[in-house]
Structure formats: structure tokens, C-alpha cells
Design a protein around this motif. Structure first.
Motif, short mmCIF file in Angstrom:
data_model
loop_
_atom_site.label_atom_id
_atom_site.label_comp_id
_atom_site.label_asym_id
_atom_site.label_seq_id
_atom_site.Cartn_x
_atom_site.Cartn_y
_atom_site.Cartn_z
N LEU A 172 0.83 -1.20 0.00
CA LEU A 172 0.00 0.00 0.00
C LEU A 172 0.87 1.25 0.00
O LEU A 172 0.66 2.17 -0.82
N GLU A 173 1.82 1.31 0.90
CA GLU A 173 2.61 2.53 1.06
C GLU A 173 3.63 2.72 -0.08
O GLU A 173 3.83 3.84 -0.56
N ILE A 174 4.25 1.63 -0.52
CA ILE A 174 5.32 1.75 -1.50
C ILE A 174 4.79 1.69 -2.93
O ILE A 174 5.09 2.57 -3.76
N GLU A 175 3.98 0.68 -3.23
CA GLU A 175 3.53 0.50 -4.61
C GLU A 175 2.33 1.38 -4.95
O GLU A 175 2.29 2.01 -6.01
N GLN A 176 1.34 1.43 -4.07
CA GLN A 176 0.14 2.21 -4.37
C GLN A 176 0.34 3.70 -4.11
O GLN A 176 -0.05 4.53 -4.94
N PHE A 177 0.94 4.05 -2.98
CA PHE A 177 1.11 5.46 -2.64
C PHE A 177 2.44 6.03 -3.11
O PHE A 177 2.66 7.23 -3.03
N GLY A 178 3.34 5.18 -3.59
CA GLY A 178 4.59 5.65 -4.18
C GLY A 178 5.57 6.27 -3.21
O GLY A 178 6.41 7.09 -3.60
N LEU A 179 5.51 5.89 -1.94
CA LEU A 179 6.44 6.44 -0.97
C LEU A 179 7.82 5.79 -1.11
O LEU A 179 7.92 4.60 -1.43
N PRO A 180 8.88 6.55 -0.91
CA PRO A 180 10.23 5.99 -1.09
C PRO A 180 10.62 5.05 0.04
O PRO A 180 10.27 5.27 1.20
N LEU A 181 11.36 4.02 -0.31
CA LEU A 181 11.92 3.14 0.71
C LEU A 181 13.01 3.87 1.48
O LEU A 181 13.72 4.71 0.91
N PRO A 182 13.19 3.58 2.75
CA PRO A 182 14.31 4.17 3.49
C PRO A 182 15.62 3.56 3.01
O PRO A 182 15.67 2.40 2.59
N ASP A 183 16.69 4.34 3.07
CA ASP A 183 18.02 3.79 2.78
C ASP A 183 18.53 2.97 3.95
O ASP A 183 19.32 2.04 3.75
#
Length: 220
Positions: free
Chosen positions: A125-136
Motif C-alpha cells: 500500500l505505502e510503496i507500490e500504491q502510494f509511491g512512498l520511497p523506501l528508506p536507505d
């Protein structure tokens, strides 16, 4: 987006806000620009406002784990431009809670057999749907629950509740499951690179400056 994204994670009372502020201060003093973004953003987003009502016990009914997860994810989705701007303007963006927090807490409230599925659903939901960046890098501040609870009771008054403990903080069994979930995520590398830092040694809390120095060393 070019800044290094550092997520400081852990259960309630683990010292995330203190660590985030100290890490940013150390990085800035060393000549690397850094800023802190704390989630939820209770006063700045619709999702954050609704979470304040939920955690303050002012909603007329309980939220299911997935419904609560949507509110936490919405808070970050509404903050996407803020995250991007911070990353464009700073060498390091320090998150006081990020995506992993949603995964740890909502999975802790799911049926035992559904916990892993809920974690995966939230990540998508957060990464694929909402496009939020992954933390380094995600840093897990591992704090025994009984010690964390004492630290929570010493917190200053929060904007969303007058109570000493909010809905999540008051549930000791939940906090135990949250700690287990964080340990599993760090061990398995969910969402990318992790480091685990115990906040207690020989029965005593480590000084915030010592924890912050260890985190800065990991970033560098």
C-alpha cells in the motif's frame, strides 16, 4: 529526491524522537545538512488528525488493523511532497517513525496467522500504491517493554491526548508483539537495510548521545 532517508524505528518509549533530533544535530554540526520528519503529522494532514482522534480514544468505534493502517499510510501519502522537498534540500532526512512502524503495529493487532500477510499488504500500500520511497536505512531501537513503559509515563503532554498513555501505549501485550515484529523485520531485512541498536546495557539506559553517535556512524 537525493537525500539519504534514515528511518528511526521502535516501540513506544524507545527514544525515537530524542535519537532523531540528536542524530540530525550531529550531522548538521559535522557539515551534512539534516532534518527530521516525525510521523504521524497530527496537525498537518487529514490522516494525522484522524489518528489523533483514534489514539486519543475519541472515535465512536474501534478501527480494524487494515483500516488503521490506511490512516497511517494516508498521513504519509499526504506528506509525499514534504518528504520529496526535504530530500531535495538535505543530505539526510531522519524519520521519527516511517513505514515499518505501520507494519509492526497493525500486524501486532491482526490475528496471529494473518500478521505476515498484513505486513506485506501495508508495504504494498505505502510503496507500490502510494509511491512512498523506501528508506536507505532503518534503525531499530530495541527497548525492553517494561523500561519503555516507564519512559512513556515521563513524556511531556502530547497534542492529541491528555492521558498519560494513548490507546496503543496502554496495551502491554500489544507492545510485546510490536517488539517481536520489529525484531523479525530487522532480522529479515524487510523494506531494505536494517541495523538494531539495544538502548539498554547492563540494566541501564544508554545515553542518547551514545545512541546517536552509533546511528551517525552507520549513516556515514
Amino acid at each position: 529526491m537525493s537525500g539519504f532517508l534514515l528511518a528511526i524505528e521502535g516501540g513506544d518509549g524507545a527514544g525515537k524522537a530524542t535519537a532523531a533530533a540528536e542524530v540530525a544535530a550531529r550531522l548538521n554540526a559535522a557539515g551534512r545538512t539534516a532534518t527530521v520528519l516525525s510521523f504521524p503529522r497530527y496537525a498537518d494532514t487529514l490522516g494525522g488528525h484522524m489518528l489523533g482522534e483514534y489514539l486519543g480514544g475519541r472515535l465512536p468505534h474501534a478501527a480494524s488493523p487494515r483500516a488503521a493502517a490506511v490512516l497511517y499510510a494516508l498521513d504519509r501519502f499526504e506528506s509525499a511532497a514534504v518528504i520529496a522537498e526535504a530530500a531535495a534540500q538535505h543530505d539526510v532526512v531522519v524519520f521519527d517513525r516511517y513505514i515499518a512502524s505501520n507494519m509492526a503495529y497493525q500486524a501486532a493487532q491482526a490475528a496471529p496467522g494473518d500478521a505476515r500477510e498484513v505486513m506485506g499488504w501495508i508495504a504494498r500500500l505505502e510503496i507500490e500504491q502510494f509511491g512512498l520511497p523506501l528508506p536507505d536505512l532503518s534503525v531499530y531501537l530495541d527497548t525492553p517493554v517494561e523500561i519503555a513503559r516507564g519512559l512513556i509515563l515521563r513524556k511531556r503532554r502530547r497534542s492529541y491526548t491528555d492521558a498519560a498513555l494513548d490507546t496503543y501505549e496502554a496495551d502491554v501485550a500489544l507492545q510485546v508483539r510490536v517488539r517481536d515484529n520489529y525484531a523479525a523485520m530487522a532480522r529479515e531485512g524487510l523494506l531494505g537495510r536494517w541495523a538494531t541498536l539495544p538502548t539498554v546495557t547492563a540494566g541501564a539506559l544508554r545515553p542518547p548521545r551514545e545512541i546517536a553517535a552509533a546511528i551517525v556512524a552507520l549513516v556515514e
